[in-house]
Design an enzyme around this catalytic site. Structure first.
Site, PDB file in Angstrom:
ATOM      1  N   ASP A   1       0.870  -1.166   0.000  1.00 21.38           N
ATOM      2  CA  ASP A   1       0.000   0.000   0.000  1.00 21.38           C
ATOM      3  C   ASP A   1       0.915   1.226   0.000  1.00 21.38           C
ATOM      4  O   ASP A   1       2.095   1.139   0.377  1.00 21.38           O
ATOM      5  CB  ASP A   1      -0.894  -0.024   1.246  1.00 21.38           C
TER       6      ASP A   1
ATOM      7  N   ASP B   1      -0.081   5.025   0.924  1.00 18.67           N
ATOM      8  CA  ASP B   1      -0.293   6.008   1.984  1.00 18.67           C
ATOM      9  C   ASP B   1      -0.252   5.336   3.354  1.00 18.67           C
ATOM     10  O   ASP B   1      -1.102   4.515   3.680  1.00 18.67           O
ATOM     11  CB  ASP B   1      -1.638   6.715   1.790  1.00 18.67           C
TER      12      ASP B   1
ATOM     13  N   GLY C   1      -8.242   3.527   3.734  1.00 19.39           N
ATOM     14  CA  GLY C   1      -7.925   2.433   2.828  1.00 19.39           C
ATOM     15  C   GLY C   1      -8.929   2.186   1.722  1.00 19.39           C
ATOM     16  O   GLY C   1      -8.646   1.440   0.784  1.00 19.39           O
TER      17      GLY C   1
ATOM     18  N   ARG D   1     -11.813   6.420  -2.897  1.00 20.67           N
ATOM     19  CA  ARG D   1     -12.318   7.726  -2.474  1.00 20.67           C
ATOM     20  C   ARG D   1     -13.834   7.798  -2.374  1.00 20.67           C
ATOM     21  O   ARG D   1     -14.383   8.183  -1.337  1.00 20.67           O
ATOM     22  CB  ARG D   1     -11.807   8.792  -3.444  1.00 20.67           C
TER      23      ARG D   1
ATOM     24  N   SER E   1      -5.630   5.209  -3.911  1.00 19.55           N
ATOM     25  CA  SER E   1      -5.456   6.570  -4.392  1.00 19.55           C
ATOM     26  C   SER E   1      -5.369   6.618  -5.914  1.00 19.55           C
ATOM     27  O   SER E   1      -4.857   5.700  -6.549  1.00 19.55           O
ATOM     28  CB  SER E   1      -4.180   7.167  -3.796  1.00 19.55           C
TER      29      SER E   1
ATOM     30  N   ASN F   1      -3.731   9.145  -7.111  1.00 21.79           N
ATOM     31  CA  ASN F   1      -2.565  10.015  -7.250  1.00 21.79           C
ATOM     32  C   ASN F   1      -1.265   9.282  -6.933  1.00 21.79           C
ATOM     33  O   ASN F   1      -0.252   9.909  -6.646  1.00 21.79           O
ATOM     34  CB  ASN F   1      -2.698  11.213  -6.299  1.00 21.79           C
TER      35      ASN F   1
ATOM     36  N   ASP G   1      -1.471  -0.561   6.127  1.00 21.22           N
ATOM     37  CA  ASP G   1      -1.679   0.122   7.405  1.00 21.22           C
ATOM     38  C   ASP G   1      -3.151   0.302   7.728  1.00 21.22           C
ATOM     39  O   ASP G   1      -3.491   0.729   8.834  1.00 21.22           O
ATOM     40  CB  ASP G   1      -1.001   1.495   7.395  1.00 21.22           C
TER      41      ASP G   1
END
Length: 248
Positions: free
Chosen positions: A21, A23, A65, A68, A146, A148, A204
């Site tokens: 992952d 972020d 997680g 969006r 994400s 991004n 995470d």
């Protein structure tokens, strides 16, 4: 303090593929996302005259997680709020009164991009040390909700470390359900040509750990950046560490 159990029983070299992952595992951008979600949702609740505030507990329970727009839907559902779905083109910061699922999600994304461009991003030193310590034959991929991910990795100077990036854009294009479904991780393993059983997931978020656990991967390493060791373990983590340097 390092987890001796992890150091003695988990050997990265035993696995061919390592699926990370982004972020909260590679970069501290989870904090940026957390702040952006809080700003967006609190403004939305205030505009509707709703007194119960958005909290960090809401983030971990309903947003962390997840893709969006799923995060928007899940949180609003938890409060019994219904808004129109809208479209991907619904404006975010430019027109903050666009209160659709996708408009709210786009508003949050605008806030994230603004923070990243103004403040930049640096990877976790322990994660970089862990990447450096992996065998040269290790196959690496990013699996992130994400949209991004490439921009963040480029800003962190790590884009060339990973063979594949399976992010929100890929998930949409390929019709893959997001975390907690395992499909994005399984897709990354397929792109690398490696079986799930010979792959490790690093996450995470509770939803990401659940995705790894349900995909029958060889191991799921939970990285506790705030979700909680007990919560990550209950979600199916094989081991939980505070930082990947514990096993490097």
């Amino acid at each position: 303090m390092a987890d001796v159990t992890v150091a003695h029983t988990f050997l990265p070299a035993d696995y061919t593929a390592h699926l990370f992952d982004l972020d909260g595992v590679i970069t501290p951008t989870a904090e940026v996302h957390m702040h952006a979600w809080a700003d967006m949702f609190q403004r939305f609740l205030t505009s509707r005259g709703i007194e119960e505030p958005y909290t960090g507990a809401d983030y971990y329970a309903y947003v962390d997680g997840r893709p969006r727009y799923d995060g928007v839907r899940t949180f609003l559902s938890s409060r019994g709020i219904t808004v129109d779905e809208g479209t991907d083109e619904d404006p975010g910061i430019q027109e903050p009164d666009t209160e659709t699922v996708r408009g709210l999600g786009n508003r949050k994304n605008d806030l994230v991009l603004s923070l990243l461009r103004s403040e930049g991003v640096a990877p976790y030193p322990g994660t970089v040390a862990y990447l450096d310590a992996l065998p040269r034959t290790a196959r690496l991929a990013i699996v992130s909700s994400s949209r991004n991910a490439e921009e963040v990795l480029r800003a962190a100077g790590l884009l060339d470390r990973f063979e594949h990036i399976v992010d929100g854009n890929v998930a949409t294009r390929e019709g893959l359900p997001g975390k907690p479904a395992p499909d994005t991780f399984l897709h990354a393993a397929r792109l690398l040509g490696v079986e799930a059983a010979d792959s490790v997931v690093y996450e995470d978020a509770v939803s990401g750990v659940q995705a790894g656990a349900s995909g029958d991967f060889g191991a799921v390493i939970g990285v506790d950046r705030g979700a909680g060791r007990a919560e990550l373990t209950a979600a199916g983590a094989t081991f939980v560490v505070a930082d990947l340097e514990e096993i490097s």
